[in-house]
Design an enzyme around this catalytic site. Structure first.
Site, PDB file in Angstrom:
ATOM      1  CE  LYS A  53      -3.810  -2.313   2.340  1.00 62.34           C
ATOM      2  NZ  LYS A  53      -4.376  -2.747   3.619  1.00 62.34           N
ATOM      3  CD  GLN A  97      -3.164  -4.235   6.963  1.00 64.91           C
ATOM      4  OE1 GLN A  97      -3.054  -3.342   6.142  1.00 64.91           O
ATOM      5  NE2 GLN A  97      -3.847  -5.344   6.710  1.00 64.91           N
ATOM      6  CG  ASP A 120      -9.549   0.722   5.721  1.00 61.48           C
ATOM      7  OD1 ASP A 120      -9.426   0.386   4.528  1.00 61.48           O
ATOM      8  OD2 ASP A 120      -8.749   0.402   6.615  1.00 61.48           O
TER       9      ASP A 120
END
Ligand code: NDP
Length: 312
Positions: A53, A97, A120
């Site tokens: 990422k 994460q 997210d």
């Protein structure tokens, strides 16, 4: 034989689109888009994801801020970091994460992220905005699925979509997005009765379960479009392989279009993280909203750059 929906190509086009948009920012003053990634502990798979990422963030012309915290980090320490990132004007998106170590409440930490930086789309505010049809930051995996579906099918209006799986990160937001695109949506789960028969009624079948090759060819309506979100590690002839939740070889004979695993939904998920960071940046700076569909029309070349257009 079904068309294979090439997630890698879609993702490349989306990255090219974002990169072209960011390149147009040169004429503007101020901080470039920035994404902070936060990893707690040293899970090897998570480390690979975060590295990937971060690399794609930099390749697109954004700034990557990486925080790798010890597995023993307390919830209070993590919340302190989130508060600092919320306040940092260089950071437009915060990626936490998952999974977090068990001693930390995932819910509390996610809900501590500033909703405008929640790339997210897991913060309760973004969940509520999506559910009520308002402008939100949308979870990356279902957003990527929608982009591929629209790219493949054009309008989804009136189609019957069946989503297998009702998780907060895939199944539920996927169903909301399909509904917003005027599909008739059915959500299936572990307790759904006669799942094969339900699936046979689907024009669009999205499978996010986590069970290797569960969906068979006789579950598929001829001509359906199948999106396979699942990622399962299996042993085949002594070699480790990744397979989806759909039995690709047999289903591809019946379906009209299908995503492969790997190379389908996965690459689009990361590209959508960049898209969401770019969206968060544009919203903060009062710039035009990025177009979720423009990228699929051309191969990233000659994409109309909003910034250049404004500048002219
Ligand atoms: P979860 O485990 O959170 O949810 C799985 C869902 O599948 C649940 O709703 C569960 O039902 C349902 N389910 C399980 N077994 C059955 C069954 N036999 N019949 C019908 N429904 C069933 O998983 P996620 O949503 O997080 O992920 C799903 C898959 O997608 C995984 O393989 C994951 O690795 C992959 N994934 C891939 C991503 C990508 O970028 N490609 C991103 C995110 C996930 P119930 O609620 O009743 O228990």
């Amino acid at each position: 034989m079904a068309k294979v929906i090439d997630g890698k190509t879609f993702a490349r086009r989306l990255r090219n689109y974002i990169t072209a948009q960011i390149a147009g920012l040169k004429e503007y003053q101020g901080e470039p888009p920035g994404l902070a990634t936060v990893l707690v502990g040293s899970d090897p798979a998570s480390e690979v994801y975060v590295r990937n990422k971060a690399k794609q963030t930099v390749d697109a012309g954004m700034v990557s801020f990486q925080y790798s915290l010890d597995a023993g980090t307390s919830e209070a320490e993590l919340l302190q970091l989130i508060a600092e990132l919320n306040a940092d004007p260089r950071v437009h998106g915060i990626l936490l994460q998952l999974p977090l170590p068990l001693h930390i409440s995932t819910e509390r930490v996610i809900n501590a992220i500033e909703p405008a930086k929640d790339v997210d789309g897991f913060h309760i505010s973004n969940v509520g905005l999506l559910g009520s049809g308002q402008k939100a930051l949308v979870p990356c995996t279902p957003l990527g699925c929608m982009m591929m579906l629209r790219g493949q099918l054009g309008s989804l209006k009136g189609m019957h979509a069946v989503v297998i799986g009702r998780s907060n990160i895939v199944g539920k937001p996927m169903a909301q997005l399909l509904l917003a695109d005027d599909c008739t949506v059915t959500i299936a789960h572990r307790h759904t009765l006669d799942l094969p028969n339900l699936c046979r009624q689907a024009d669009i079948l999205v499978v996010a379960v986590g069970r290797a090759e569960m969906v068979k060819s006789d579950w598929i309506k001829p001509g359906a479009t199948v999106i396979d979100v699942g990622i399962n590690r299996v042993e085949r002839e002594g070699t480790a392989r990744l397979v989806g939740d759909v039995d690709f070889k047999t289903v591809a004979v019946v379906a009209d279009a299908i995503t492969p695993v790997p190379g389908g939904v996965g690459p689009m998920t990361i590209a959508c993280l960049l898209f969401n960071t770019w969206t968060a940046f544009c919203r903060r700076n009062g710039l035009p909203e990025p177009d979720e569909n423009a990228f699929s029309l051309v191969d990233g070349i000659g994409v109309l750059n909003e910034f250049q257009r404004q500048a002219n």
